[in-house]
Motif scaffolding. Structure first.
Motif, PDB file in Angstrom:
ATOM      1  N   LEU A   1      -2.137  15.880  -2.342  1.00  0.00           N
ATOM      2  CA  LEU A   1      -0.901  16.187  -3.067  1.00  0.00           C
ATOM      3  C   LEU A   1      -1.192  17.071  -4.274  1.00  0.00           C
ATOM      4  O   LEU A   1      -0.938  16.709  -5.418  1.00  0.00           O
ATOM      5  CB  LEU A   1      -0.198  14.890  -3.476  1.00  0.00           C
ATOM      6  N   GLN A   2      -1.708  18.247  -4.032  1.00  0.00           N
ATOM      7  CA  GLN A   2      -2.139  19.165  -5.081  1.00  0.00           C
ATOM      8  C   GLN A   2      -1.000  19.681  -5.957  1.00  0.00           C
ATOM      9  O   GLN A   2      -1.245  20.160  -7.062  1.00  0.00           O
ATOM     10  CB  GLN A   2      -2.896  20.345  -4.476  1.00  0.00           C
ATOM     11  N   ASN A   3       0.240  19.596  -5.492  1.00  0.00           N
ATOM     12  CA  ASN A   3       1.383  20.064  -6.277  1.00  0.00           C
ATOM     13  C   ASN A   3       2.028  18.955  -7.104  1.00  0.00           C
ATOM     14  O   ASN A   3       3.014  19.198  -7.799  1.00  0.00           O
ATOM     15  CB  ASN A   3       2.432  20.696  -5.360  1.00  0.00           C
TER      16      ASN A   3
ATOM     17  N   GLU B   1     -10.563  10.965  -6.992  1.00  0.00           N
ATOM     18  CA  GLU B   1      -9.800  12.109  -6.468  1.00  0.00           C
ATOM     19  C   GLU B   1      -8.602  12.469  -7.333  1.00  0.00           C
ATOM     20  O   GLU B   1      -8.139  13.607  -7.304  1.00  0.00           O
ATOM     21  CB  GLU B   1      -9.336  11.827  -5.025  1.00  0.00           C
ATOM     22  N   ILE B   2      -8.123  11.534  -8.119  1.00  0.00           N
ATOM     23  CA  ILE B   2      -6.969  11.819  -8.977  1.00  0.00           C
ATOM     24  C   ILE B   2      -7.317  12.896 -10.010  1.00  0.00           C
ATOM     25  O   ILE B   2      -6.451  13.603 -10.505  1.00  0.00           O
ATOM     26  CB  ILE B   2      -6.433  10.519  -9.623  1.00  0.00           C
ATOM     27  N   THR B   3      -8.601  13.061 -10.308  1.00  0.00           N
ATOM     28  CA  THR B   3      -9.031  14.069 -11.275  1.00  0.00           C
ATOM     29  C   THR B   3      -8.910  15.483 -10.722  1.00  0.00           C
ATOM     30  O   THR B   3      -9.059  16.454 -11.469  1.00  0.00           O
ATOM     31  CB  THR B   3     -10.489  13.849 -11.722  1.00  0.00           C
ATOM     32  N   GLN B   4      -8.639  15.611  -9.445  1.00  0.00           N
ATOM     33  CA  GLN B   4      -8.504  16.923  -8.832  1.00  0.00           C
ATOM     34  C   GLN B   4      -7.039  17.361  -8.717  1.00  0.00           C
ATOM     35  O   GLN B   4      -6.748  18.421  -8.183  1.00  0.00           O
ATOM     36  CB  GLN B   4      -9.192  16.941  -7.475  1.00  0.00           C
ATOM     37  N   LEU B   5      -6.127  16.558  -9.233  1.00  0.00           N
ATOM     38  CA  LEU B   5      -4.698  16.888  -9.229  1.00  0.00           C
ATOM     39  C   LEU B   5      -4.360  17.611 -10.527  1.00  0.00           C
ATOM     40  O   LEU B   5      -3.750  17.062 -11.430  1.00  0.00           O
ATOM     41  CB  LEU B   5      -3.856  15.619  -9.067  1.00  0.00           C
ATOM     42  N   GLU B   6      -4.762  18.857 -10.621  1.00  0.00           N
ATOM     43  CA  GLU B   6      -4.652  19.605 -11.873  1.00  0.00           C
ATOM     44  C   GLU B   6      -3.231  20.027 -12.235  1.00  0.00           C
ATOM     45  O   GLU B   6      -3.003  20.518 -13.336  1.00  0.00           O
ATOM     46  CB  GLU B   6      -5.598  20.799 -11.844  1.00  0.00           C
ATOM     47  N   ASN B   7      -2.264  19.827 -11.351  1.00  0.00           N
ATOM     48  CA  ASN B   7      -0.868  20.086 -11.696  1.00  0.00           C
ATOM     49  C   ASN B   7      -0.191  18.836 -12.257  1.00  0.00           C
ATOM     50  O   ASN B   7       0.928  18.905 -12.753  1.00  0.00           O
ATOM     51  CB  ASN B   7      -0.092  20.596 -10.483  1.00  0.00           C
ATOM     52  N   LEU B   8      -0.865  17.707 -12.162  1.00  0.00           N
ATOM     53  CA  LEU B   8      -0.310  16.441 -12.644  1.00  0.00           C
ATOM     54  C   LEU B   8      -0.194  16.498 -14.160  1.00  0.00           C
ATOM     55  O   LEU B   8      -1.176  16.722 -14.858  1.00  0.00           O
ATOM     56  CB  LEU B   8      -1.218  15.281 -12.221  1.00  0.00           C
ATOM     57  N   ASP B   9       1.025  16.333 -14.671  1.00  0.00           N
ATOM     58  CA  ASP B   9       1.187  16.313 -16.123  1.00  0.00           C
ATOM     59  C   ASP B   9       1.676  14.966 -16.649  1.00  0.00           C
ATOM     60  O   ASP B   9       1.588  14.691 -17.828  1.00  0.00           O
ATOM     61  CB  ASP B   9       2.081  17.456 -16.613  1.00  0.00           C
TER      62      ASP B   9
ATOM     63  N   THR C   1       0.853  -1.184   0.000  1.00  0.00           N
ATOM     64  CA  THR C   1       0.000   0.000   0.000  1.00  0.00           C
ATOM     65  C   THR C   1       0.889   1.234   0.000  1.00  0.00           C
ATOM     66  O   THR C   1       2.076   1.156   0.315  1.00  0.00           O
ATOM     67  CB  THR C   1      -0.914   0.053   1.244  1.00  0.00           C
ATOM     68  N   ILE C   2       0.302   2.366  -0.316  1.00  0.00           N
ATOM     69  CA  ILE C   2       1.031   3.628  -0.259  1.00  0.00           C
ATOM     70  C   ILE C   2       1.002   4.098   1.186  1.00  0.00           C
ATOM     71  O   ILE C   2      -0.083   4.246   1.764  1.00  0.00           O
ATOM     72  CB  ILE C   2       0.395   4.678  -1.191  1.00  0.00           C
ATOM     73  N   PRO C   3       2.156   4.326   1.804  1.00  0.00           N
ATOM     74  CA  PRO C   3       2.181   4.734   3.211  1.00  0.00           C
ATOM     75  C   PRO C   3       1.444   6.059   3.430  1.00  0.00           C
ATOM     76  O   PRO C   3       1.587   7.005   2.662  1.00  0.00           O
ATOM     77  CB  PRO C   3       3.681   4.904   3.509  1.00  0.00           C
ATOM     78  N   ASP C   4       0.640   6.121   4.488  1.00  0.00           N
ATOM     79  CA  ASP C   4      -0.133   7.327   4.800  1.00  0.00           C
ATOM     80  C   ASP C   4       0.755   8.552   5.005  1.00  0.00           C
ATOM     81  O   ASP C   4       0.344   9.668   4.701  1.00  0.00           O
ATOM     82  CB  ASP C   4      -0.982   7.112   6.060  1.00  0.00           C
ATOM     83  N   SER C   5       1.957   8.354   5.509  1.00  0.00           N
ATOM     84  CA  SER C   5       2.844   9.488   5.772  1.00  0.00           C
ATOM     85  C   SER C   5       3.218  10.247   4.501  1.00  0.00           C
ATOM     86  O   SER C   5       3.569  11.421   4.559  1.00  0.00           O
ATOM     87  CB  SER C   5       4.101   9.035   6.511  1.00  0.00           C
ATOM     88  N   ILE C   6       3.130   9.607   3.342  1.00  0.00           N
ATOM     89  CA  ILE C   6       3.421  10.271   2.060  1.00  0.00           C
ATOM     90  C   ILE C   6       2.521  11.490   1.891  1.00  0.00           C
ATOM     91  O   ILE C   6       2.929  12.525   1.376  1.00  0.00           O
ATOM     92  CB  ILE C   6       3.205   9.294   0.877  1.00  0.00           C
ATOM     93  N   PHE C   7       1.293  11.394   2.340  1.00  0.00           N
ATOM     94  CA  PHE C   7       0.313  12.447   2.113  1.00  0.00           C
ATOM     95  C   PHE C   7       0.520  13.662   3.000  1.00  0.00           C
ATOM     96  O   PHE C   7      -0.175  14.660   2.852  1.00  0.00           O
ATOM     97  CB  PHE C   7      -1.100  11.880   2.236  1.00  0.00           C
TER      98      PHE C   7
END
Length: 180
Positions: A85-87, A104-112, A35-41
Motif C-alpha cells: 500500500l505505497q500510496n 515494512e511500515i517504514t517503507q510507506l513514505e506517503n504515510l503522514d 486480522t486485516i483481510p488479505d484482499s485489502i492489499f
C-alpha cells in the motif's frame, strides 16, 4: 451479512480487470475483525485505511446496546503485506490489540498520519526503532499505548516535525505552534 456481501463485491472488483476500480478509502472500523483481510492489499492505490474502533462517550456505553463490544476489531498484528500500500496516507489502527509493528511500515513514505492509540499491549519502546525511521510522518497518535515518558521524549526528539499525541493534553496543542 451486509459486510460480507460488501467485502465479496469489492474483492471481485479488485480481481476483475474489466471492472478494475480505484478505491482510495476503506473504513472497516467496528467490524469484529481479528486480522486485516488479505484482499485489502490488492487495493494498491488506497490512501486511507481505517481499521480502528470508534465509540461514543455520550450517551453512556450501556445505552448503546450489547452489540457495541461484540463488533469491535481486535487486530493483533499488521501483516508484512502492508508494504503493497505505497500510496497510503492515513492508517487508523486505534483501539485494537496490536502487540508490535512490522518493519515494512517504514517503507510507506506517503504515510503522514498513523493512529495506533489505545493499543494497550503495544510497547512503544520496542517499536521505537521502527517509528524513529518514519521522519515524514506529520501526525502520530500513541495515547494509551505502553509508553513511558523517556520513550515519548526520545520519539519526540527523533521526529521533531511530527505532532506526537501521547497524552490527553497533547490533543489541545495549538496547531500553529511547533510540534513537540
Amino acid at each position: 451479512m451486509r459486510f460480507l456481501i460488501f467485502f465479496i463485491f469489492f474483492g471481485i472488483l479488485a480481481c476483475t480487470s474489466k471492472y478494475k476500480t480505484t478505491v482510495s478509502t476503506i473504513d472497516l472500523s467496528n467490524k469484529n475483525l481479528l486480522t486485516i483481510p488479505d484482499s485489502i492489499f490488492s487495493f494498491e492505490q488506497l490512501e486511507y485505511l481505517e481499521l480502528g474502533n470508534s465509540f461514543t462517550l455520550y450517551p453512556p456505553l450501556s445505552a448503546l446496546g450489547n452489540d457495541t463490544a461484540v463488533n469491535m476489531n481486535k487486530i493483533t498484528a499488521v501483516p508484512h503485506n502492508i508494504i503493497r500500500l505505497q500510496n497510503l496516507r492515513k492508517l487508523g489502527l486505534g483501539c485494537n490489540n496490536l502487540i508490535s509493528l512490522p518493519i515494512e511500515i517504514t517503507q510507506l513514505e506517503n504515510l503522514d498520519t498513523l493512529d495506533i492509540s489505545f493499543n494497550h499491549h503495544l510497547n512503544i519502546a520496542a517499536a521505537l526503532r521502527i517509528l524513529k525511521q518514519m521522519k515524514w510522518l506529520k501526525y502520530i497518535n500513541i495515547i494509551a499505548t505502553n509508553a513511558d515518558n523517556n520513550t515519548i521524549d526520545e520519539l519526540r526528539k527523533s521526529l521533531p516535525n511530527t505532532l506526537i499525541v501521547a497524552t490527553p493534553k497533547d490533543i489541545f496543542i495549538d496547531t500553529n505552534e511547533k510540534p513537540r
